[in-house]
Write an enzyme that holds these catalytic residues in place. Structure first.
Site, PDB file in Angstrom:
ATOM      1  N   HIS A 267      18.474  67.553-110.339  1.00 41.44           N
ATOM      2  CA  HIS A 267      18.121  67.072-108.948  1.00 41.44           C
ATOM      3  C   HIS A 267      17.747  68.028-107.980  1.00 41.44           C
ATOM      4  O   HIS A 267      16.679  67.880-107.225  1.00 41.44           O
ATOM      5  CB  HIS A 267      19.543  66.387-108.345  1.00 41.44           C
ATOM      6  CG  HIS A 267      19.325  65.767-106.794  1.00 41.44           C
ATOM      7  ND1 HIS A 267      19.331  64.534-106.659  1.00 41.44           N
ATOM      8  CD2 HIS A 267      19.483  66.332-105.693  1.00 41.44           C
ATOM      9  CE1 HIS A 267      19.288  64.193-105.422  1.00 41.44           C
ATOM     10  NE2 HIS A 267      19.239  65.407-104.817  1.00 41.44           N
ATOM     11  N   GLU A 268      18.306  69.221-107.964  1.00 36.17           N
ATOM     12  CA  GLU A 268      18.193  70.123-107.067  1.00 36.17           C
ATOM     13  C   GLU A 268      16.842  71.095-107.298  1.00 36.17           C
ATOM     14  O   GLU A 268      16.133  71.491-106.441  1.00 36.17           O
ATOM     15  CB  GLU A 268      19.334  71.224-106.949  1.00 36.17           C
ATOM     16  CG  GLU A 268      20.611  70.705-106.466  1.00 36.17           C
ATOM     17  CD  GLU A 268      20.595  70.124-104.886  1.00 36.17           C
ATOM     18  OE1 GLU A 268      19.651  70.044-104.108  1.00 36.17           O
ATOM     19  OE2 GLU A 268      21.329  68.975-104.935  1.00 36.17           O
ATOM     20  N   HIS A 271      13.905  69.261-105.779  1.00 34.79           N
ATOM     21  CA  HIS A 271      13.827  69.766-104.293  1.00 34.79           C
ATOM     22  C   HIS A 271      13.130  71.254-104.429  1.00 34.79           C
ATOM     23  O   HIS A 271      12.032  71.393-103.718  1.00 34.79           O
ATOM     24  CB  HIS A 271      15.107  69.968-103.690  1.00 34.79           C
ATOM     25  CG  HIS A 271      15.716  68.744-103.347  1.00 34.79           C
ATOM     26  ND1 HIS A 271      15.154  67.994-102.354  1.00 34.79           N
ATOM     27  CD2 HIS A 271      17.054  68.231-103.458  1.00 34.79           C
ATOM     28  CE1 HIS A 271      15.827  66.922-102.148  1.00 34.79           C
ATOM     29  NE2 HIS A 271      16.959  67.047-102.816  1.00 34.79           N
ATOM     30  N   GLU A 297      13.544  63.801-100.928  1.00 36.10           N
ATOM     31  CA  GLU A 297      14.378  63.474-101.974  1.00 36.10           C
ATOM     32  C   GLU A 297      14.011  62.456-103.002  1.00 36.10           C
ATOM     33  O   GLU A 297      14.218  62.532-104.175  1.00 36.10           O
ATOM     34  CB  GLU A 297      15.386  62.456-101.080  1.00 36.10           C
ATOM     35  CG  GLU A 297      16.632  61.828-101.802  1.00 36.10           C
ATOM     36  CD  GLU A 297      17.973  62.889-102.063  1.00 36.10           C
ATOM     37  OE1 GLU A 297      18.412  63.083-103.020  1.00 36.10           O
ATOM     38  OE2 GLU A 297      17.550  64.103-101.448  1.00 36.10           O
TER      39      GLU A 297
END
Length: 505
Positions: A267-268, A271, A297
């Site tokens: 997830h990170e 980003h 996001e």
């Protein structure tokens, strides 16, 4: 950029101002990153003081009269390129907003944010929501005061949404949420009623270091550049840019749940891929980062879910994962692993939620924010309202404050409003971007099954990452996908995926 502009003294002065503001922001991010990773507990008060001082300095530079004159001159020029014109327009917007805030207000708000976060790091493990009530009341008051400096927004939530998702309103967000709730609640009910896949092997002991090593190997394949970033541990995972070429991520590990670290890392990294992919010529300018929280996001959710929870992903990585944990995964098949990471269940923790129920967590928080800012909910009653909303939306009640109103860090940085809608907007956009990438690059699933992410990453970099803030969010979405934001690709993706996995329609 046109050659006469590139060599123009005033333009160079303006660029120098932007770089300085960017660097001050990076220093602030560095202080925040350290506070969330390595700062000794006894140093918290000093860190809040440092952050307050830095915010005062940054605000002074951002509202300097000389800077305003440079912007006035640039705004009246007719020889600027489209990129330069957008830079000036965004800088002017930021300048006019910053000049409305008194310096003392900015410094006090920043110090409160540091104090609140420090208090949360001890209140959360102590299961002590009552301790945070005065901090949250102060955060609400600061937030309402900030919105009050912008009377053109009749609804405080409109102001905060515009800050993170430029051009969107609470009405538009509410419309998206309404469509999703109508479609996802019955789908989630049908999937949950279809039975639970095997997950017993997920509760076995998985060495932390091996988990981190595996996750980092995956994001290297994705394209995350460790020469321009690193990963560390924290309470609540996040990504941050500390400088033009310094984009860091954090994760957290549970030794009895290998998906915690893996999917936090993926997830990170999504980003971070966005930030690392912004065109270098835009770094240090007002368009040198992601364009909105929703678009940002979309990238974390795309790499976490559309890729990381796909059948193709586990075709590529299950063998490597089993090699890392042979005892834990003995007798477990690739298909069982794929189904396990796509288990659908009503849960209390947003960051652990599956794709179908995740948005109900976001909608709950968004609606509570609206009530707090609108005066319909007192802070002291937030925990009770949280429990009631969870019982209504997810049929669950948290056994503790830790799993209730203390679980997310967002409200404890000193601000309330606009913190959560971007997560669901990102979910919607993730499917829309992925569908557009697949349309332009047929066979992406086969690429993923070979751990080859070059075409997907390349398309995203060209169409989403490199432009940075060159276009407004709505324009970027339409240029990249050929249509305005729509929930249909997301619902099609969810119905297709979970229909296949669980045999529901």
């Amino acid at each position: 950029m046109t050659s006469n502009s590139a060599n123009d003294t005033q333009w160079e002065d303006l660029k120098a101002r932007w770089q300085e503001l960017s660097d001050l922001g990076g220093i602030g991010s560095l202080l925040g990153w350290d506070q969330s990773t390595y700062l000794p507990a006894g140093a918290a008060a000093g860190r809040s003081r440092q952050q307050s001082l830095l915010s005062r300095m940054a605000h002074a530079r951002a509202t300097d009269a000389g800077y305003g004159k440079l912007l006035d001159t640039a705004q009246n020029r007719t020889d600027l390129s489209p990129a330069q014109t957008r830079m000036v327009a965004l800088a002017r917007k930021n300048f006019e907003e910053a000049t409305r805030f008194p310096a003392d207000f900015v410094a006090a708000w920043s110090q409160h944010g540091g104090d609140s976060y420090s208090a949360w790091t001890t209140a959360r493990p102590a299961n002590d929501f009552a301790r945070m009530v005065p901090y949250l009341e102060k955060s609400r008051d600061f937030s309402l005061q900030a919105a009050g400096y912008f009377p053109e927004f009749s609804d405080p939530m409109d102001y905060f949404i515009d800050q993170s998702d430029e051009g969107m309103t609470a009405q538009q967000v509410g419309d998206v949420f309404s469509k999703l709730r109508e479609a996802l609640v019955p789908l989630a009910d049908a999937v949950i009623g279809a039975g639970t896949p095997r997950t017993d092997f997920m509760g076995r002991h998985y060495d932390s270091a091996m988990q981190l090593k595996f996750g980092e190997s995956v994001i290297r394949d994705y394209g995350y550049d460790f020469e321009r970033g690193r990963q560390d541990l924290t309470h609540h995972p996040f990504m941050t840019r500390l400088g033009g070429q310094d984009v860091r991520i954090t994760t957290r590990v549970k030794e009895n749940d290998p998906t915690e670290a893996l999917y936090s890392t993926l997830h990170e990294a999504g980003h971070a891929l966005y930030e690392q992919g912004v065109s270098e010529e835009y770094l240090g300018t007002p368009i040198g980062g992601g364009v909105s929280s929703g678009v940002h996001e979309s990238q974390s959710r795309l790499w976490e879910n559309q890729v990381g929870r796909s059948r193709a992903f586990w075709a590529a990585y299950f063998g490597k994962f089993r090699d890392a944990f042979p005892e834990q995964l003995a007798g477990v098949s690739e298909d069982e692993m794929h189904r396990a990471v796509n288990t659908v269940a009503r849960s209390l923790i947003r960051t652990d939620a599956d794709e179908l129920t995740y948005n109900l967590h976001v909608i709950t928080r968004y609606e509570l924010e609206r009530q707090l800012l609108g005066g319909g909910l007192a802070v002291r009653d937030l925990n009770d309202a949280w429990h009631a909303a969870y019982e209504q939306n997810l049929g669950l009640r948290a056994p503790s404050d830790v799993d209730g109103a203390l679980q997310d860090v967002h409200w404890y940085f000193g601000s309330i409003g606009g913190a959560f809608q971007g997560y669901t907007l990102g979910n919607v956009l993730s499917a829309q971007f992925y569908a557009a990438a697949e349309n332009a690059n047929p066979g992406l699933e086969g690429d993923i099954a070979r751990a080859d992410f070059s075409r997907l990453h390349g398309w995203l970099k060209e169409n989403v990452y490199a432009p940075g803030g060159l276009y407004k969010p709505a324009e970027l979405v339409e240029r990249a996908t050929g249509q305005a934001m729509t929930v249909e690709p997301y619902l099609k993706y969810l119905r297709g995926k979970y229909g296949e996995l669980y045999g529901v329609s």
